[in-house]
Design an enzyme around this catalytic site. Sequence first.
Site, short mmCIF file in Angstrom:
data_model
loop_
_atom_site.label_atom_id
_atom_site.label_comp_id
_atom_site.label_asym_id
_atom_site.label_seq_id
_atom_site.Cartn_x
_atom_site.Cartn_y
_atom_site.Cartn_z
N CYS A 1 20.39 3.67 -5.85
CA CYS A 1 18.96 3.95 -5.70
C CYS A 1 18.33 4.40 -7.01
O CYS A 1 17.36 3.83 -7.49
CB CYS A 1 18.78 5.03 -4.63
N HIS B 1 -11.02 10.49 5.13
CA HIS B 1 -11.90 9.37 4.80
C HIS B 1 -12.43 9.54 3.38
O HIS B 1 -12.79 10.65 3.02
CB HIS B 1 -13.07 9.32 5.78
#
Length: 456
Positions: A41, A440
């Site tokens: 990894c 948002h």
Amino acid sequence: MDKFDLIVIGGGPGGYLAAERAGHAGKKVLLFEKRSLGGVCLNEGCIPSKALLNSAKHYEHALHSDVFGVSCQNVTIDQKAVVARKAKVVKTLVSGVRSKMRANGVKVVMEEAAIKGKDANGFLVEAAGVTYAADNLIIATGSSNVVPPLPGLRENLGGFVLTNREILDLQEIPGKLVVIGGGVIGLEMACYYAAVGAKVTVVEMLDHIAGATDREISTMLQKDLEKKGITFMLGHKVEGVEPGKVLVCAPDGSKLSVEADKVLLSIGRRANCAGIGLENIGVEFDRGITTDTLCRTNVPGVYAIGDVNGHHMLAHTAYREAEVAISNLLGKQDMVRYHANPSVIYTQPELGSVGKTEEECQAKGIDYEVQKLPMVYSGRFVAENEGADGLCKVLVDKKKRNILGVHLIGSYAGEIIWGAAQMIEMQLRVTDARQIIFPHPTVSEIIRETLWEFPD
Ligand code: NAI
């Protein structure tokens, strides 16, 4: 003989996290690693490939910045500098793992270890002629590239034919790169090398790319990558290589050869079960070490985590398995639930998926309902992208109304998907998930919007 509470064999994400957690809990821990802490990894997989892909992203942004009102002249990419930065990133993170081991009192031995047996001292593990003993063992030896016995492959390995290891260190961008296998590694590397100027051909024996990914999403990805100049030869099986070419069998049985300056072999990985002495204590294995959802093998006190158990060859699965193994070792209740395990493909556009695909629901006869919305329903997606498309797809159980799967293609998909994984993990129904407040403007709102597409 040095005696430990726990010996961990393998210092990749599974192994080092298990060692860290056990050390943190006050256990006397020994960790063996034969190459480099961080495993595949950190050294030759997830992290270095992301460093490369991020350089490609900067390059592409600079090339196409005019639409955003920014002008860049003489944009170039310096492959040597890209690879040097990648090496710096890897070095920083490897030293971070080393510090964590030190901070948690884990003894690290950089040697290849093998299990020798069991006696009154516990499990016996030998490395560089020294024997160590422990009450518990965690096997986290990872996986290796599959290199099939096809003509020319082994002979050219490391030179003309590269694996995920060498492809990350190429000092020159090849003129023509042929990628064998349209899976995760193949697609990410195809994406990088195409972005920086190579002519990339992906040869895939199935009729689709990206393995078990939801087919509608993988088809969208393929179209996007084709627009970027990548050629896909689907249904084509590689049968061998010769200097300068890859030999391929077409779906109609005819034989073709595809010219290549370099070849990437990425046709899957195999669990590393050999040479670690599993047979000396009777640990059962087949394609991987057999484990249950507590990561226990058939031998009490011996756990197997990460790629070596073959469940899901993903670093984040290994992390969770490490935690579960240590919880059980400490007598706490914990188990791995594999059904809410997200996966990400870091192509441009990015893919994020979790849970069941439509194909899986159909194959298992699950009565499901699906809703989808294009990414352009997200204000942030439109603000930040020019001419890009993307999709959010949500699958719901028709009767129980709980969320079965979420599949995304588009920017930030990999960063967003954990939220959807949580919905599945918590067994949320559509009505529950709709109550979550999303920030948002974010691309993540596309999931909320799609949830509202379902009837009440
Ligand atoms: P893969 O299993 O994802 O894909 C291999 C592909 O090669 C398959 O589509 C298969 O049909 C094809 N293939 C096999 N033999 C072939 C032949 N002779 N000719 C043409 N095509 C052939 O394997 P890959 O890409 O090597 O990745 C290995 C592992 O690494 C995977 O388990 C993956 O999960 C993990 N990985 C995960 C990443 C992520 O989460 N973003 C990134 C990179 C790797």
